[in-house]
Design a protein around this motif. Structure first.
Motif, PDB file in Angstrom:
ATOM      1  N   VAL A   1       0.973  -1.217   0.031  1.00  0.00           N
ATOM      2  CA  VAL A   1      -0.067   0.043   0.046  1.00  0.00           C
ATOM      3  C   VAL A   1       0.932   1.187  -0.047  1.00  0.00           C
ATOM      4  O   VAL A   1       1.354   1.492   1.258  1.00  0.00           O
ATOM      5  N   ALA A   2       0.775   1.679  -1.123  1.00  0.00           N
ATOM      6  CA  ALA A   2       1.228   3.357  -1.066  1.00  0.00           C
ATOM      7  C   ALA A   2       0.285   4.062  -0.547  1.00  0.00           C
ATOM      8  O   ALA A   2      -0.782   4.727  -1.234  1.00  0.00           O
ATOM      9  N   VAL A   3       0.539   4.815   0.937  1.00  0.00           N
ATOM     10  CA  VAL A   3      -0.148   5.932   1.650  1.00  0.00           C
ATOM     11  C   VAL A   3      -0.531   7.436   1.152  1.00  0.00           C
ATOM     12  O   VAL A   3       1.204   7.715   1.665  1.00  0.00           O
ATOM     13  N   GLY A   4      -1.390   7.692   0.186  1.00  0.00           N
ATOM     14  CA  GLY A   4      -0.786   9.062   0.176  1.00  0.00           C
ATOM     15  C   GLY A   4      -0.741  10.239   0.921  1.00  0.00           C
ATOM     16  O   GLY A   4      -1.803   9.630   2.133  1.00  0.00           O
ATOM     17  N   TYR A   5      -0.474  11.459   0.918  1.00  0.00           N
ATOM     18  CA  TYR A   5      -1.093  12.112   2.176  1.00  0.00           C
ATOM     19  C   TYR A   5      -0.154  13.419   2.023  1.00  0.00           C
ATOM     20  O   TYR A   5       0.589  13.533   1.150  1.00  0.00           O
ATOM     21  N   ALA A   6      -0.968  14.426   2.086  1.00  0.00           N
ATOM     22  CA  ALA A   6      -0.116  16.170   1.718  1.00  0.00           C
ATOM     23  C   ALA A   6       0.569  16.720   2.721  1.00  0.00           C
ATOM     24  O   ALA A   6       1.630  16.579   2.397  1.00  0.00           O
ATOM     25  N   GLN A   7      -0.182  16.794   3.696  1.00  0.00           N
ATOM     26  CA  GLN A   7       1.164  17.344   4.572  1.00  0.00           C
ATOM     27  C   GLN A   7       0.960  16.740   5.653  1.00  0.00           C
ATOM     28  O   GLN A   7       2.015  17.228   7.045  1.00  0.00           O
ATOM     29  N   ASN A   8       0.198  15.678   6.418  1.00  0.00           N
ATOM     30  CA  ASN A   8       0.330  15.149   7.468  1.00  0.00           C
ATOM     31  C   ASN A   8       1.116  13.845   7.680  1.00  0.00           C
ATOM     32  O   ASN A   8       0.953  13.007   7.773  1.00  0.00           O
ATOM     33  N   GLU A   9       2.573  14.229   7.965  1.00  0.00           N
ATOM     34  CA  GLU A   9       3.770  13.302   7.974  1.00  0.00           C
ATOM     35  C   GLU A   9       3.777  11.977   8.531  1.00  0.00           C
ATOM     36  O   GLU A   9       3.717  11.286   8.785  1.00  0.00           O
ATOM     37  N   PRO A  10       3.577  12.624  10.960  1.00  0.00           N
ATOM     38  CA  PRO A  10       3.484  12.089  11.618  1.00  0.00           C
ATOM     39  C   PRO A  10       2.111  10.703  11.328  1.00  0.00           C
ATOM     40  O   PRO A  10       1.953   9.763  11.567  1.00  0.00           O
ATOM     41  N   ALA A  11       0.827  11.168  10.750  1.00  0.00           N
ATOM     42  CA  ALA A  11      -0.241  10.531  10.097  1.00  0.00           C
ATOM     43  C   ALA A  11       0.223   9.554   9.129  1.00  0.00           C
ATOM     44  O   ALA A  11      -0.196   8.778  10.113  1.00  0.00           O
ATOM     45  N   ALA A  12       1.026   9.649   8.409  1.00  0.00           N
ATOM     46  CA  ALA A  12       0.733   8.741   7.702  1.00  0.00           C
ATOM     47  C   ALA A  12       2.002   7.860   7.786  1.00  0.00           C
ATOM     48  O   ALA A  12       2.234   6.938   7.364  1.00  0.00           O
ATOM     49  N   THR A  13       3.200   7.760   8.532  1.00  0.00           N
ATOM     50  CA  THR A  13       3.590   7.504   8.671  1.00  0.00           C
ATOM     51  C   THR A  13       3.321   6.221  10.123  1.00  0.00           C
ATOM     52  O   THR A  13       3.843   5.096  10.272  1.00  0.00           O
ATOM     53  N   GLU A  14       2.169   6.303  11.005  1.00  0.00           N
ATOM     54  CA  GLU A  14       1.228   5.620  11.904  1.00  0.00           C
ATOM     55  C   GLU A  14       0.975   4.957  11.413  1.00  0.00           C
ATOM     56  O   GLU A  14       0.676   3.530  11.368  1.00  0.00           O
ATOM     57  N   VAL A  15       0.321   5.080   9.680  1.00  0.00           N
ATOM     58  CA  VAL A  15      -1.194   4.205   9.084  1.00  0.00           C
ATOM     59  C   VAL A  15       0.378   3.087   9.335  1.00  0.00           C
ATOM     60  O   VAL A  15      -0.266   1.965   9.017  1.00  0.00           O
TER      61      VAL A  15
END
Length: 255
Positions: free
Chosen positions: A33-47
């Motif tokens: 899974v490539a987890v796309g995100y805009a700004q919230n790097e901590p949230a994406a890292t947690e996913v």
């Protein structure tokens, strides 16, 4: 966990809410899974951490959508992250989930806000698919996360509603165009879902919670997992004969 083994999925807006639930579900089903995100790097890292801790595979893809060149930037970030997972850089599943979730009413809407909501909700998915076609493998899956407002009038957010109508029409035409390659394209249309986007007016407000639950025939507020499970079906082989459809996932709102 093997339904999507050896498949690669891109989920835009995958760091929170419905996108997070979709990313985690596809990870549990075996996809990279490539987890796309805009700004919230901590949230994406947690996913990513949650997926990998559960035995899955994932990596973050950072791109700010809604600007010219956003699709090219997204795929460039994807190309960097996919190294080591898929030597050919291919993708099997594209989930266009990222969106601006509301808009002003007709009287208050500015041209700048109109342009912004269409840029994120319509233009970005269009060009993400266009520029992803060379990577998208035959028999792949595209799911566009739409909204129940495609069939339910809500004049107070009419610009947002219009973007979802456009996305559903894009789904219809894309399904026809990509059908010969065995690629299915569908929209999923949620109703009111308990996410961070809705938290400000929904959570802890008994009147709002009762209103939202009362809209659904099933009598409760939607959860991100409700939508993720529908997406998981559509990207699986079980849905190989379903394409060009808008799947209502509102719990029977406004029947």
């Amino acid at each position: 966990m093997d339904r999507l083994i050896d498949k690669v999925a891109l989920v835009t807006g995958g760091s929170r809410g419905i996108g997070r639930a979709i990313a985690e579900r596809l990870g549990r089903d075996g996809a990279v899974v490539a987890v796309g995100y805009a700004q919230n790097e901590p949230a994406a890292t947690e996913v990513v951490r949650r997926i990998t801790t559960a035995g899955g595979r994932a990596f973050p893809v950072r791109t700010e959508l809604g600007t010219h060149g956003d699709a090219a930037a997204l795929w460039a970030a994807f190309d960097q992250g996919i190294t080591g997972y898929a030597p050919d850089g291919g993708v099997d599943i594209i989930v266009n989930n990222a969106a601006i979730g509301r808009s002003s009413n007709l009287e208050a809407l500015t041209e700048a806000e109109f342009d912004r909501v269409f840029a994120v909700n319509v233009r970005a998915p269009f060009f993400i698919v266009q520029q992803g076609l060379k990577r998208l493998r035959d028999n792949g899956r595209i799911v566009n996360v739409s909204s129940g407002v495609g069939r339910i009038a809500m004049p107070e957010i009419s610009a947002y509603c219009a973007t979802k109508g456009a996305l559903d029409n894009f789904t219809l035409n894309l399904a026809k165009e990509l059908g010969p390659r065995g690629i299915t394209v569908n929209s999923v249309a949620p109703g009111i879902v308990d996410t961070d986007t809705n938290a400000g007016w929904l959570r802890g407000n008994p009147e709002a919670e009762a209103y939202a639950a009362g809209l659904a025939a099933l009598g409760r507020i939607g959860r991100p997992e409700d939508i993720a499970d529908v997406v998981a079906f559509l990207v699986s082989d079980d849905a190989r004969w379903v394409t060009g459809r808008v799947i209502d996932a509102t719990g029977g709102a406004a029947l």
